[in-house]
Design a protein around this motif. Structure first.
Motif, PDB file in Angstrom:
ATOM      1  N   TYR A  48      -7.378  -8.837  -8.934  1.00  0.00           N
ATOM      2  CA  TYR A  48      -6.251  -8.752  -9.855  1.00  0.00           C
ATOM      3  C   TYR A  48      -5.671  -7.342  -9.914  1.00  0.00           C
ATOM      4  CZ  TYR A  48      -3.764  -8.377 -14.304  1.00  0.00           C
ATOM      5  OH  TYR A  48      -2.825  -8.113 -15.265  1.00  0.00           O
ATOM      6  N   TYR A  49      -6.512  -6.331  -9.819  1.00  0.00           N
ATOM      7  CA  TYR A  49      -6.057  -4.962 -10.023  1.00  0.00           C
ATOM      8  C   TYR A  49      -5.410  -4.355  -8.777  1.00  0.00           C
ATOM      9  CZ  TYR A  49      -8.485  -5.215 -14.459  1.00  0.00           C
ATOM     10  OH  TYR A  49      -8.869  -5.587 -15.711  1.00  0.00           O
ATOM     11  N   PHE A  50      -5.953  -4.619  -7.603  1.00  0.00           N
ATOM     12  CA  PHE A  50      -5.462  -3.960  -6.392  1.00  0.00           C
ATOM     13  C   PHE A  50      -4.871  -4.919  -5.360  1.00  0.00           C
ATOM     14  CE2 PHE A  50      -8.174  -0.775  -8.260  1.00  0.00           C
ATOM     15  CZ  PHE A  50      -7.454   0.392  -8.055  1.00  0.00           C
ATOM     16  N   GLY A  51      -5.007  -6.204  -5.560  1.00  0.00           N
ATOM     17  CA  GLY A  51      -4.439  -7.165  -4.624  1.00  0.00           C
ATOM     18  C   GLY A  51      -3.019  -7.526  -5.008  1.00  0.00           C
ATOM     19  N   VAL A  52      -2.060  -7.256  -4.129  1.00  0.00           N
ATOM     20  CA  VAL A  52      -0.683  -7.652  -4.429  1.00  0.00           C
ATOM     21  C   VAL A  52      -0.601  -9.173  -4.467  1.00  0.00           C
ATOM     22  CG1 VAL A  52       0.273  -5.561  -3.409  1.00  0.00           C
ATOM     23  CG2 VAL A  52       0.047  -7.614  -2.002  1.00  0.00           C
ATOM     24  N   VAL A  53       0.457  -9.691  -5.037  1.00  0.00           N
ATOM     25  CA  VAL A  53       0.517 -11.110  -5.363  1.00  0.00           C
ATOM     26  C   VAL A  53       0.307 -12.008  -4.142  1.00  0.00           C
ATOM     27  CG1 VAL A  53       3.063 -11.115  -5.226  1.00  0.00           C
ATOM     28  CG2 VAL A  53       1.875 -12.893  -6.537  1.00  0.00           C
ATOM     29  N   ALA A  54       0.936 -11.699  -3.023  1.00  0.00           N
ATOM     30  CA  ALA A  54       0.782 -12.550  -1.841  1.00  0.00           C
ATOM     31  C   ALA A  54      -0.654 -12.531  -1.333  1.00  0.00           C
ATOM     32  CB  ALA A  54       1.741 -12.093  -0.745  1.00  0.00           C
ATOM     33  N   HIS A  55      -1.295 -11.389  -1.385  1.00  0.00           N
ATOM     34  CA  HIS A  55      -2.683 -11.283  -0.930  1.00  0.00           C
ATOM     35  C   HIS A  55      -3.626 -12.044  -1.856  1.00  0.00           C
ATOM     36  CE1 HIS A  55      -1.967  -7.366   1.592  1.00  0.00           C
ATOM     37  NE2 HIS A  55      -1.220  -8.390   1.969  1.00  0.00           N
ATOM     38  N   ARG A  56      -3.375 -11.928  -3.150  1.00  0.00           N
ATOM     39  CA  ARG A  56      -4.246 -12.621  -4.107  1.00  0.00           C
ATOM     40  C   ARG A  56      -4.105 -14.134  -3.963  1.00  0.00           C
ATOM     41  NH1 ARG A  56      -2.342 -10.347  -8.140  1.00  0.00           N
ATOM     42  NH2 ARG A  56      -1.234 -12.023  -9.210  1.00  0.00           N
ATOM     43  N   PHE A  57      -2.869 -14.607  -3.803  1.00  0.00           N
ATOM     44  CA  PHE A  57      -2.656 -16.046  -3.621  1.00  0.00           C
ATOM     45  C   PHE A  57      -3.353 -16.555  -2.358  1.00  0.00           C
ATOM     46  CE2 PHE A  57       1.668 -16.466  -6.068  1.00  0.00           C
ATOM     47  CZ  PHE A  57       0.989 -16.206  -7.244  1.00  0.00           C
ATOM     48  N   ALA A  58      -3.221 -15.819  -1.256  1.00  0.00           N
ATOM     49  CA  ALA A  58      -3.829 -16.257   0.000  1.00  0.00           C
ATOM     50  C   ALA A  58      -5.350 -16.277  -0.106  1.00  0.00           C
ATOM     51  CB  ALA A  58      -3.390 -15.346   1.142  1.00  0.00           C
ATOM     52  N   ALA A  59      -5.907 -15.280  -0.771  1.00  0.00           N
ATOM     53  CA  ALA A  59      -7.361 -15.246  -0.948  1.00  0.00           C
ATOM     54  C   ALA A  59      -7.829 -16.407  -1.829  1.00  0.00           C
ATOM     55  CB  ALA A  59      -7.776 -13.907  -1.560  1.00  0.00           C
ATOM     56  N   GLN A  60      -7.060 -16.731  -2.852  1.00  0.00           N
ATOM     57  CA  GLN A  60      -7.399 -17.880  -3.692  1.00  0.00           C
ATOM     58  C   GLN A  60      -7.409 -19.162  -2.859  1.00  0.00           C
ATOM     59  OE1 GLN A  60      -4.330 -17.313  -6.653  1.00  0.00           O
ATOM     60  NE2 GLN A  60      -5.789 -16.551  -8.174  1.00  0.00           N
ATOM     61  N   VAL A 100      -7.987 -19.500   0.350  1.00  0.00           N
ATOM     62  CA  VAL A 100      -9.124 -19.507   1.264  1.00  0.00           C
ATOM     63  C   VAL A 100     -10.423 -19.868   0.540  1.00  0.00           C
ATOM     64  CG1 VAL A 100     -10.594 -18.008   2.691  1.00  0.00           C
ATOM     65  CG2 VAL A 100      -8.111 -17.941   2.948  1.00  0.00           C
ATOM     66  N   SER A 101     -10.534 -19.463  -0.716  1.00  0.00           N
ATOM     67  CA  SER A 101     -11.772 -19.703  -1.444  1.00  0.00           C
ATOM     68  C   SER A 101     -11.749 -21.000  -2.252  1.00  0.00           C
ATOM     69  CB  SER A 101     -12.064 -18.531  -2.388  1.00  0.00           C
ATOM     70  OG  SER A 101     -11.032 -18.392  -3.348  1.00  0.00           O
ATOM     71  N   GLY A 102     -10.681 -21.787  -2.109  1.00  0.00           N
ATOM     72  CA  GLY A 102     -10.623 -23.075  -2.782  1.00  0.00           C
ATOM     73  C   GLY A 102     -10.063 -23.043  -4.185  1.00  0.00           C
ATOM     74  N   TYR A 103      -9.544 -21.909  -4.598  1.00  0.00           N
ATOM     75  CA  TYR A 103      -8.939 -21.787  -5.920  1.00  0.00           C
ATOM     76  C   TYR A 103      -7.482 -22.259  -5.872  1.00  0.00           C
ATOM     77  CZ  TYR A 103     -12.102 -19.214  -9.043  1.00  0.00           C
ATOM     78  OH  TYR A 103     -13.110 -18.857  -9.896  1.00  0.00           O
ATOM     79  N   PRO A 104      -6.936 -22.711  -6.984  1.00  0.00           N
ATOM     80  CA  PRO A 104      -5.489 -22.950  -7.018  1.00  0.00           C
ATOM     81  C   PRO A 104      -4.744 -21.620  -6.998  1.00  0.00           C
ATOM     82  CG  PRO A 104      -6.429 -23.245  -9.206  1.00  0.00           C
ATOM     83  CD  PRO A 104      -7.595 -23.065  -8.261  1.00  0.00           C
ATOM     84  N   VAL A 105      -3.543 -21.626  -6.454  1.00  0.00           N
ATOM     85  CA  VAL A 105      -2.694 -20.449  -6.520  1.00  0.00           C
ATOM     86  C   VAL A 105      -2.229 -20.299  -7.960  1.00  0.00           C
ATOM     87  CG1 VAL A 105      -0.442 -19.532  -5.839  1.00  0.00           C
ATOM     88  CG2 VAL A 105      -1.965 -20.522  -4.118  1.00  0.00           C
ATOM     89  N   THR A 106      -2.521 -19.134  -8.567  1.00  0.00           N
ATOM     90  CA  THR A 106      -2.251 -18.939  -9.988  1.00  0.00           C
ATOM     91  C   THR A 106      -0.963 -18.174 -10.191  1.00  0.00           C
ATOM     92  OG1 THR A 106      -3.638 -16.951  -9.930  1.00  0.00           O
ATOM     93  CG2 THR A 106      -4.689 -18.986 -10.604  1.00  0.00           C
ATOM     94  N   ILE A 107       0.063 -18.873 -10.664  1.00  0.00           N
ATOM     95  CA  ILE A 107       1.357 -18.256 -10.940  1.00  0.00           C
ATOM     96  C   ILE A 107       1.454 -18.008 -12.439  1.00  0.00           C
ATOM     97  CG2 ILE A 107       3.857 -18.613 -10.938  1.00  0.00           C
ATOM     98  CD1 ILE A 107       3.492 -20.227  -8.383  1.00  0.00           C
ATOM     99  N   ASP A 111      -6.523 -27.293   1.426  1.00  0.00           N
ATOM    100  CA  ASP A 111      -5.760 -28.064   0.442  1.00  0.00           C
ATOM    101  C   ASP A 111      -5.543 -27.181  -0.780  1.00  0.00           C
ATOM    102  OD1 ASP A 111      -4.488 -30.005  -0.975  1.00  0.00           O
ATOM    103  OD2 ASP A 111      -6.314 -31.127  -1.494  1.00  0.00           O
ATOM    104  N   VAL A 112      -4.326 -26.702  -0.942  1.00  0.00           N
ATOM    105  CA  VAL A 112      -4.057 -25.684  -1.961  1.00  0.00           C
ATOM    106  C   VAL A 112      -3.134 -26.241  -3.036  1.00  0.00           C
ATOM    107  CG1 VAL A 112      -3.110 -23.400  -2.391  1.00  0.00           C
ATOM    108  CG2 VAL A 112      -4.355 -23.854  -0.270  1.00  0.00           C
ATOM    109  N   ALA A 113      -3.554 -26.129  -4.288  1.00  0.00           N
ATOM    110  CA  ALA A 113      -2.723 -26.511  -5.427  1.00  0.00           C
ATOM    111  C   ALA A 113      -2.039 -25.273  -5.986  1.00  0.00           C
ATOM    112  CB  ALA A 113      -3.580 -27.163  -6.505  1.00  0.00           C
ATOM    113  N   VAL A 114      -0.841 -25.453  -6.518  1.00  0.00           N
ATOM    114  CA  VAL A 114      -0.109 -24.371  -7.171  1.00  0.00           C
ATOM    115  C   VAL A 114      -0.072 -24.669  -8.664  1.00  0.00           C
ATOM    116  CG1 VAL A 114       2.087 -23.142  -7.335  1.00  0.00           C
ATOM    117  CG2 VAL A 114       1.288 -23.969  -5.109  1.00  0.00           C
ATOM    118  N   GLU A 115      -0.649 -23.761  -9.470  1.00  0.00           N
ATOM    119  CA  GLU A 115      -0.729 -23.978 -10.916  1.00  0.00           C
ATOM    120  C   GLU A 115      -0.132 -22.786 -11.656  1.00  0.00           C
ATOM    121  OE1 GLU A 115      -4.689 -24.865 -12.121  1.00  0.00           O
ATOM    122  OE2 GLU A 115      -4.930 -26.550 -10.726  1.00  0.00           O
ATOM    123  N   HIS A 116       0.414 -23.077 -12.852  1.00  0.00           N
ATOM    124  CA  HIS A 116       1.019 -22.041 -13.683  1.00  0.00           C
ATOM    125  C   HIS A 116       0.101 -21.698 -14.845  1.00  0.00           C
ATOM    126  CE1 HIS A 116       5.196 -22.083 -11.955  1.00  0.00           C
ATOM    127  NE2 HIS A 116       4.710 -23.194 -11.440  1.00  0.00           N
TER     128      HIS A 116
END
Length: 391
Positions: free
Chosen positions: A236-248, A250-257, A321-326
């Motif tokens: 959260y602190y050093f990962g820019v938004v695109a990097h954080r979303f991509a890492a999420q 890869v690890s099976g997390y939803p993309v958090t918007i 399989d990536v979900a996008v959540e707000h």
């Protein structure tokens, strides 16, 4: 002659140094104090991509790329005595200043970290500028990566440089007002003002490269060997938004918007940013603009929703399989702001070179899927709350 690249251990500084070294016979001197490694460790995270230390990186650059003109100096640019020695020994023709504490969220944790960020970033720039004046090196081209964040989120198109002000029927060109939204971004606003003053008082040729949100894992040079890779932060602190979303993803997390996510932000690929810095750094001295020059180092404005949806689409190619959540937005920002930013001078500089966002995301997934375990073991760092404000 030599070229100094500060922040030479960093995400942007290291690949930029490789490209500059590949295009010149001058000595390219990397300078760093390993601050970024320490800050990321402090908040409990790691680079998703394992990165070598400078001695191993430079050895690989010589073995694989044939670069024999790279060297490294460890030191703290906030210490004037170190900067003085650096300039006296290496007598640079150009300084590419990418060193900084670059995280807005980190600078917002508490007063201690806000003070640290402002002292670290602004003191380093002042030491370099005054060092050039005091050591009679005012012909040295000073190039700094500031940030498009100095502009804030105005409701009009952002110019590439100054702004036109009209009052009582009179018009004049003035520096763009500092509208930064974090203690980090404000350091770059102050740096921009100090560079303008240094140019006015010392006549130092200065290029203010206002860099957008930079995404990507590779440039041409770093693909050649694992020891040449640059870092990739996803927390959260050093990962820019695109990097954080991509890492999420890869690890099976939803993309958090956060919030609506309809606000547009300025973006540029790592490849395009490195190319731009190399071209600014290596411009012929006779062709340098006489005035301070501002480049909006950005290729496109993209909404956060589009970032998330593009990442989800590209993830399909990697069987993810990536979900996008707000989620509720922890930041105070306009979630529908439609940013417009001029970048003609920068696009002319790189001859229209432009890696698409989807291409950059595909590059990210190709890299991150090889290091999924490192991300998954730190997946609790995706969201704020690792450090409490009073720590």
């Amino acid at each position: 002659m030599s070229i100094i690249v500060t922040g030479g251990d960093g995400y942007l500084g290291w690949p930029a140094a490789l490209r500059i070294a590949d295009r010149t016979d001058d000595r390219v001197v990397l300078v760093d104090n390993f601050g970024r490694r320490e800050w990321v460790e402090e908040i409990g995270s790691v680079s998703a991509v394992p990165i070598a230390y400078p001695d191993e990186r430079i050895e690989a650059a010589e073995e694989v790329l044939g670069l024999t003109n790279l060297s490294f100096v460890e030191g703290d640019l906030t210490e004037k005595s170190f900067v003085d020695q650096l300039l006296e020994v290496h007598e640079p023709d150009t300084i590419v200043h990418t060193a900084a504490q670059p995280s807005a969220p980190y600078s917002q944790i508490n007063g201690e970290r806000a003070n640290y960020t402002q002292h670290n970033n602004m003191q380093a720039t002042r030491n370099l500028l005054w060092g050039l004046e005091e050591h009679d090196m005012t012909d040295t081209h000073f190039v700094e990566t500031t940030t498009t964040g100095v502009y804030g989120a105005p409701e009009f198109p952002i110019p590439e440089g100054g702004a036109t002000m009209e009052n009582q029927g009179e018009r004049d060109e003035v520096p763009f007002p500092a509208m930064a939204g974090s203690w980090y971004h404000l350091t770059k606003s102050h740096d921009a003002a100090n560079m303008r003053l240094a140019h006015s008082q010392f006549d130092i040729p200065i290029s203010d490269v206002r860099t957008a949100i930079t995404y990507g894992t590779e440039v041409e040079e770093t693909r050649a060997d694992p020891r040449l890779k640059t870092r990739f932060d996803f927390d959260y602190y050093f990962g820019v938004v695109a990097h954080r979303f991509a890492a999420q993803a890869v690890s099976g997390y939803p993309v958090t918007i956060y919030g609506k996510g309809e606000q547009r932000k300025p973006f540029i690929s790592l490849e395009d940013a490195v190319e731009g810095l190399a071209r600014v750094a290596l411009v012929d001295p006779d062709e340098r603009p006489d005035d301070l020059t501002v480049y909006n180092q950005v290729t496109r404005a993209i909404s956060i929703v589009e970032v998330g949806e593009t990442i989800a689409e590209v993830a399909d190619d990697y069987d993810l399989d990536v979900a996008v959540e707000h989620f509720e937005n922890p930041r105070d920002e306009d979630e529908t702001h439609k940013m417009e930013i001029e970048n003609d001078r920068y696009l002319d500089l790189i001859d229209g070179q432009d890696q698409t966002f989807a291409e950059g995301v595909a590059d990210i997934f190709a890299t991150l899927t090889e290091h999924a375990g490192r991300i998954e073991s730190h997946e609790d760092r995706f969201l704020p709350g690792v450090l409490e404000p009073d720590e």
